[in-house]
Each structure stands twice: as C-alpha cells, then as structure tokens.
Design an enzyme around this catalytic site. Sequence first.
Site, PDB file in Angstrom:
ATOM      1  N   SER A   1       0.726  -1.224  -0.018  1.00 49.01           N
ATOM      2  CA  SER A   1      -0.020   0.020  -0.022  1.00 49.01           C
ATOM      3  C   SER A   1       0.711   1.261   0.032  1.00 49.01           C
ATOM      4  CB  SER A   1      -0.865   0.084   1.216  1.00 49.01           C
ATOM      5  OG  SER A   1      -1.647   1.271   1.250  1.00 49.01           O
TER       6      SER A   1
ATOM      7  N   GLU B 141     -12.474   0.726  -5.522  1.00 45.88           N
ATOM      8  CA  GLU B 141     -12.041  -0.487  -5.916  1.00 45.88           C
ATOM      9  C   GLU B 141     -13.287  -0.950  -6.552  1.00 45.88           C
ATOM     10  OE1 GLU B 141      -9.182  -1.799  -5.847  1.00 45.88           O
ATOM     11  OE2 GLU B 141      -8.404  -0.403  -4.255  1.00 45.88           O
TER      12      GLU B 141
ATOM     13  N   GLY C  90      -8.861   0.551  -0.035  1.00 46.26           N
ATOM     14  CA  GLY C  90      -9.272  -0.819  -0.319  1.00 46.26           C
ATOM     15  C   GLY C  90      -9.206  -1.772   0.684  1.00 46.26           C
TER      16      GLY C  90
END
Length: 305
Positions: free
Chosen positions: A12, A275, A67
């Site tokens: 991430s 997403e 996400g």
Amino acid sequence: MKKMIFVFNPRSGKEQIRSKLLDILDIFTKYGYEVSVYVTQKPLDAMQIVSRRGRGRSLVVCSGGDGTLNEVVSGLMTIEEGKRPVLGYIPSGSTNDYASSIGISKNMKKAALDAVSGGTTAVDVGRFGEDRYFVYVAAFGAFTEVSYSTPQEAKNLLGHQAYMLEAVKRVTNLKAYRMKFEWEDKVLEDEFIIGMITNTISIGGFKGLVGLDVALDDGEFEVLLVRKPRTPKDIASIASYLILREGENDCVYQFRAKTLRVISQEPVDWSLDGEYGGSRTEILIENKSRAVSIRRRASSVVEAL
C-alpha cells in the site's frame, strides 16, 4: 492478554509500513495485546482473514489504503452484531479518504497508538446488494476515476478549482446511463454521467465535494448525482458546482437517503471505496447505522511519538 489481529497490505502507498512495522508492533505489545499478524498476499485476503479469525478478538487493526479498509470492514460485517471486534486503522495508502474524514492521523505511529488507546466511535457502513459493503462511497461514472488517477501532489499543486476546471473538460465525452433512483417515497429518473452515494467528508482527496453537512453515524447517505449535459448552459451549471461548490442546480442533484434502489437500462460499473464493485442493472444500497466501532484520537501521549 487481550487478543488482536493485525492485518496489513505491504504494498500500500509507497510501502512505508516496512520501516514502521517494528515500532507499531512494539506499541501494540506495550498496551497488553497478544498480536496475530497477517500479511495480505492477494485481493480479498484481508476480508477472509477477518471473517475467519475475527470472532473472539477484542480488536482488529488494519493498515493499508481505502481498499484494505473496505476488505476488513466487509469481513467484520460477516460477524454477528454485538460480537464484532473494535476496528483500528493505520492509513498507508495514497488517498486515505476515510482516515481524513474521521480524523485518524497520517502518522503511522500515532495512528497505531490511536488504535489501542483512542476513543471508540460507532460509524455507518453501506451495504451494496446482498454481500458487498462500502465504508465511504459507492460510485459510478468514468468521472469518478479522475480523482483517484491523479497523484495527490498534482492536486495540491493545481488546487481544487484548477483541478476541477481541467476535469470539467471531460464532461461532454463521458458515457451517460439511463437510471432510476428510488428512495422513501421519491423517484428520480434521467441520464446520469456520475453518481456518488457517500458517507465521508473527503472523496478522491478533495473535501466538500458532496457539499452537504456530513455525519458518519446518522444512518443516512449523502447522495450526489450529475445528469448528462444537454446544452452549453448545462456544462456551465456542472462546472459551477464542481469548481465553486455551489448548491443544487438543474444538473446536480443532492439528497439524503437511508436506503436507495437503483435501476438502469444497461449494466453500470460501480466503484466501492475506490475499488471495482461489479456491474449491475439493479442494486439495493442500504445504510447499516453504527454497524462498526472504530478507534481514533489517542491521548496526549501521542504528541511525544
């Protein structure tokens, strides 16, 4: 000892958690937690881990972007109400809309301390159909991708008005969908180029885009719909809203809803918390009021970190 799960996405953002991991685990241990650590390897890992392992834990902490947060909350929602662990969040994505909205620090060590010592706040969660959830936004329309595909540095450099002015140039080329929205005793039907069903202050790194006063625990969504422009005046109206943040007009609709049924003539691609959320011709979107408790705002000890 108190038991917790720590789930993190090592990829991430800019993989910044790699240099903070030992400090984070040290904070958890000092606060008396027995920590089970899970590193996500593929999509849906976080959701499955929390769904399978979350029962009986007092705390689930996740680190990643929006996400990852979506997956963890989706996992928590599979656990019966009243038995769900408290959620802690250490944002490490590129946008971190929800962390910005709820006031969670971008400093990972501070956020880790928040997760184990901060106050607890119950927040709403959106249910999308039978088995999908979203934390802060369900959206459709190619325009929604503009905010997420532009680096935050570029947004900061351009500023809201310049950025949106550039984005408005794309309005006339966007695909429009014939859609019907039903909520309470109201119906709205038209051709729309963008739609957002939200529970957030920030979307795509911009605050105030939805324009309504936002409470994250009131059991209602803030809805923003933009219909297809038909005249140059329509384009001006859309630009006026996006750039100047002026209120509702002939092209921009804003309202609140607890439950929303959306019907379209052709499949529409949806985004859930940034997403891909699937393609639908009909979907029921429900606000699950105060469904998850989340930690934030640690004590003044944070300032020493």
